[in-house]
Design a protein around this motif. Structure first.
Motif, mmCIF file in Angstrom:
data_model
loop_
_atom_site.group_PDB
_atom_site.id
_atom_site.type_symbol
_atom_site.label_atom_id
_atom_site.label_comp_id
_atom_site.label_asym_id
_atom_site.label_seq_id
_atom_site.Cartn_x
_atom_site.Cartn_y
_atom_site.Cartn_z
ATOM 1 N N GLY A 151 0.891 -1.274 0.249
ATOM 2 C CA GLY A 151 0.045 -0.086 -0.046
ATOM 3 C C GLY A 151 0.950 1.232 0.161
ATOM 4 N N VAL A 152 2.064 1.262 -0.298
ATOM 5 C CA VAL A 152 3.030 2.481 -0.357
ATOM 6 C C VAL A 152 3.010 2.873 -1.763
ATOM 7 N N PRO A 153 2.557 3.855 -2.002
ATOM 8 C CA PRO A 153 2.533 4.383 -3.529
ATOM 9 C C PRO A 153 3.935 4.728 -3.873
ATOM 10 N N THR A 154 4.445 4.445 -5.198
ATOM 11 C CA THR A 154 5.842 4.788 -5.327
ATOM 12 C C THR A 154 6.027 6.248 -5.314
ATOM 13 N N SER A 155 4.862 7.144 -5.986
ATOM 14 C CA SER A 155 5.186 8.680 -5.668
ATOM 15 C C SER A 155 5.653 9.234 -4.491
ATOM 16 N N ARG A 156 5.339 8.188 -3.169
ATOM 17 C CA ARG A 156 6.038 8.796 -2.067
ATOM 18 C C ARG A 156 7.341 8.175 -1.685
ATOM 19 N N LEU A 157 7.938 7.645 -2.616
ATOM 20 C CA LEU A 157 9.440 6.971 -2.465
ATOM 21 C C LEU A 157 10.429 7.786 -2.945
ATOM 22 N N GLY A 158 11.566 7.828 -2.613
ATOM 23 C CA GLY A 158 12.855 8.303 -3.144
ATOM 24 C C GLY A 158 13.614 7.222 -2.788
ATOM 25 N N VAL A 159 14.761 7.291 -3.218
ATOM 26 C CA VAL A 159 16.022 6.395 -3.283
ATOM 27 C C VAL A 159 17.356 7.071 -3.194
ATOM 28 N N HIS A 160 18.273 6.417 -2.206
ATOM 29 C CA HIS A 160 19.265 6.841 -1.772
ATOM 30 C C HIS A 160 20.446 5.971 -1.963
ATOM 31 N N PHE A 161 21.210 6.029 -3.013
ATOM 32 C CA PHE A 161 22.189 4.908 -3.090
ATOM 33 C C PHE A 161 23.657 5.299 -2.958
ATOM 34 N N HIS A 162 24.269 4.406 -2.233
ATOM 35 C CA HIS A 162 25.784 4.648 -2.013
ATOM 36 C C HIS A 162 26.721 3.804 -3.271
ATOM 37 N N ASP A 163 27.881 4.302 -3.626
ATOM 38 C CA ASP A 163 28.442 3.469 -4.826
ATOM 39 C C ASP A 163 29.576 2.726 -4.150
ATOM 40 N N THR A 164 29.220 1.871 -3.039
ATOM 41 C CA THR A 164 30.544 1.239 -2.626
ATOM 42 C C THR A 164 30.768 0.095 -3.724
ATOM 43 N N TYR A 165 29.834 -0.495 -4.259
ATOM 44 C CA TYR A 165 30.148 -1.772 -5.175
ATOM 45 C C TYR A 165 30.132 -1.269 -6.621
ATOM 46 N N GLY A 166 30.095 0.053 -6.856
ATOM 47 C CA GLY A 166 29.927 0.514 -8.194
ATOM 48 C C GLY A 166 28.384 0.456 -8.778
ATOM 49 N N GLN A 167 27.311 0.286 -8.059
ATOM 50 C CA GLN A 167 25.867 -0.019 -8.386
ATOM 51 C C GLN A 167 25.081 1.009 -8.331
ATOM 52 N N ALA A 168 25.459 2.304 -7.883
ATOM 53 C CA ALA A 168 24.452 3.221 -7.458
ATOM 54 C C ALA A 168 23.710 3.707 -8.818
ATOM 55 N N LEU A 169 24.540 3.824 -9.949
ATOM 56 C CA LEU A 169 23.634 4.469 -11.349
ATOM 57 C C LEU A 169 22.665 3.167 -11.674
ATOM 58 N N ALA A 170 23.372 1.982 -11.747
ATOM 59 C CA ALA A 170 22.497 1.010 -12.221
ATOM 60 C C ALA A 170 21.141 0.785 -11.246
ATOM 61 N N ASN A 171 21.222 0.858 -9.995
ATOM 62 C CA ASN A 171 20.394 0.896 -9.072
ATOM 63 C C ASN A 171 19.224 1.907 -9.236
ATOM 64 N N THR A 172 19.808 3.238 -9.658
ATOM 65 C CA THR A 172 18.887 4.435 -9.870
ATOM 66 C C THR A 172 18.075 4.212 -11.263
ATOM 67 N N PHE A 173 18.897 3.457 -12.185
ATOM 68 C CA PHE A 173 18.100 3.297 -13.266
ATOM 69 C C PHE A 173 16.999 1.990 -13.229
ATOM 70 N N ALA A 174 17.347 1.260 -12.257
ATOM 71 C CA ALA A 174 16.287 0.267 -11.948
ATOM 72 C C ALA A 174 14.800 1.029 -11.398
ATOM 73 N N ALA A 175 15.192 1.827 -10.473
ATOM 74 C CA ALA A 175 14.187 2.784 -9.664
ATOM 75 C C ALA A 175 13.412 3.635 -10.670
ATOM 76 N N LEU A 176 14.227 4.195 -11.764
ATOM 77 C CA LEU A 176 13.513 4.990 -12.908
ATOM 78 C C LEU A 176 12.390 4.023 -13.493
ATOM 79 N N GLN A 177 12.951 2.858 -13.661
ATOM 80 C CA GLN A 177 11.943 1.830 -14.552
ATOM 81 C C GLN A 177 10.596 1.607 -13.798
ATOM 82 N N HIS A 178 10.994 1.783 -12.447
ATOM 83 C CA HIS A 178 9.611 1.226 -11.660
ATOM 84 C C HIS A 178 8.876 2.653 -11.406
ATOM 85 N N GLY A 179 9.183 3.816 -11.883
ATOM 86 C CA GLY A 179 8.625 5.005 -11.654
ATOM 87 C C GLY A 179 8.970 6.144 -10.654
#
Length: 313
Positions: free
Chosen positions: A211-239
């Protein structure tokens, strides 16, 4: 790269047309510096970031100076930002005392900082997850009564340095609790940078199912393993349309020693602009600001985009 130093725009299907960047460098970034940056420098940093078009620039934290001495000047800093709209200047508050201090200075956006895991809640807040939520309840209620926007940060959403991988259901439960307290939005933190794109999309889907709408979610990624932009793109794909980032890649986490810096705002903007996603951010002014701050701090920025554009000049 085009002759103007900007990426060629090639939109991808199914992505948002505009993203709001929540800039955390002046708070999350500078709080992790070994040395204390002068208040006047912080004020100039924030002004430069706002002038670069960043819609939200997290200014400081009203935590007790003993715990974060780098941000002990919150009362001195915030008045120096009086020419900026306070709705653009979120601040972190740890408890009711912090809220009192923030409201007295005219803050209109606050954030509370919770944990999805017991180990990090003890390390960071010296209390259990549920006790921390109970502490935040009056903070959120009073802020909402004052018509102040409330963000809920949630750390360790994907992995914890003591507990290992964090069960999705555990993160979903604490997210749901924060929203039930009255938070307007949540920021899902990958504090030690262990998330991968499939994990990101699985958590976002589970939150939607709860029941948590995507419109109320943000993401905050750290780049420890070089995944921050890839994870951001995945979040964008989800809206997801709210992305946290830090100018020049400043920041880490003082209570999680394996954490490296936040996603660099320049790297994020380069990708978003290449995808044809609007941000309102002037990449040239942003990189100039981060380069200036790197000089102030006396070390090179980890932002790859900043380094690439600096070498081009």
């Amino acid at each position: 790269m085009t002759a103007t130093g900007l990426p060629m725009e090639v939109p991808a299907e199914g992505l948002p047309t505009r993203v709001r960047i929540h800039e955390v460098g002046a708070r999350d970034g500078l709080q992790n510096e070994q040395t204390v940056v002068a208040t006047e420098i912080k004020a100039e940093f924030i002004h430069r970031l706002a002038a670069a078009g960043l819609p939200l620039v997290e200014a400081t934290s009203f935590v007790h100076p003993k715990w974060v001495p780098q941000l002990a000047d919150a009362e001195q800093l915030f008045p120096q930002l009086g020419d900026l709209d306070p709705h653009r200047l979120p601040v972190l508050v740890p408890n009711e005392r912090g809220l009192d201090r923030a409201l007295a200075l005219g803050a209109r956006r606050i954030a509370v900082f919770a944990s999805a895991t017991e180990s990090f809640a003890q390390a960071n807040l010296n209390r259990t997850v549920d006790a921390a939520l109970a502490m935040f309840a009056p903070v959120v209620a009073r802020a909402k009564d004052a018509k102040v926007h409330v963000r809920g940060y949630l750390s360790m959403c994907f992995g914890d340095p003591w507990e290992g991988p964090v069960p999705v259901a555990q993160t979903v439960r604490v997210c749901r609790e924060l929203l039930d307290l009255g938070c307007d939005e949540l920021s899902l933190g990958d504090t030690i940078g262990v998330a991968t794109p499939g994990h990101v999309q699985h958590l976002l889907a589970a939150l939607n199912e709860a029941g948590v709408p995507t419109s109320r979610l943000g993401v905050h990624f750290h780049d420890t393993y070089g995944q921050a932009l890839a994870n951001t793109f995945a979040a964008l794909q989800h809206g997801v349309t709210t992305i946290d980032a830090s100018a020049g890649g400043l920041g880490g986490c003082p209570y999680a020693k394996s954490a490296t810096g936040n996603l660099a705002t320049e790297d994020l903007v380069w990708m978003l602009h290449g995808l044809g996603i609007e941000t309102g951010v002037d990449l040239g002014r942003l990189t100039a600001t981060s380069a200036w701050m790197a000089e102030v701090l006396g070390r090179p920025s980890p932002s790859r985009t900043l380094r690439a554009l600096s070498h081009k000049e």
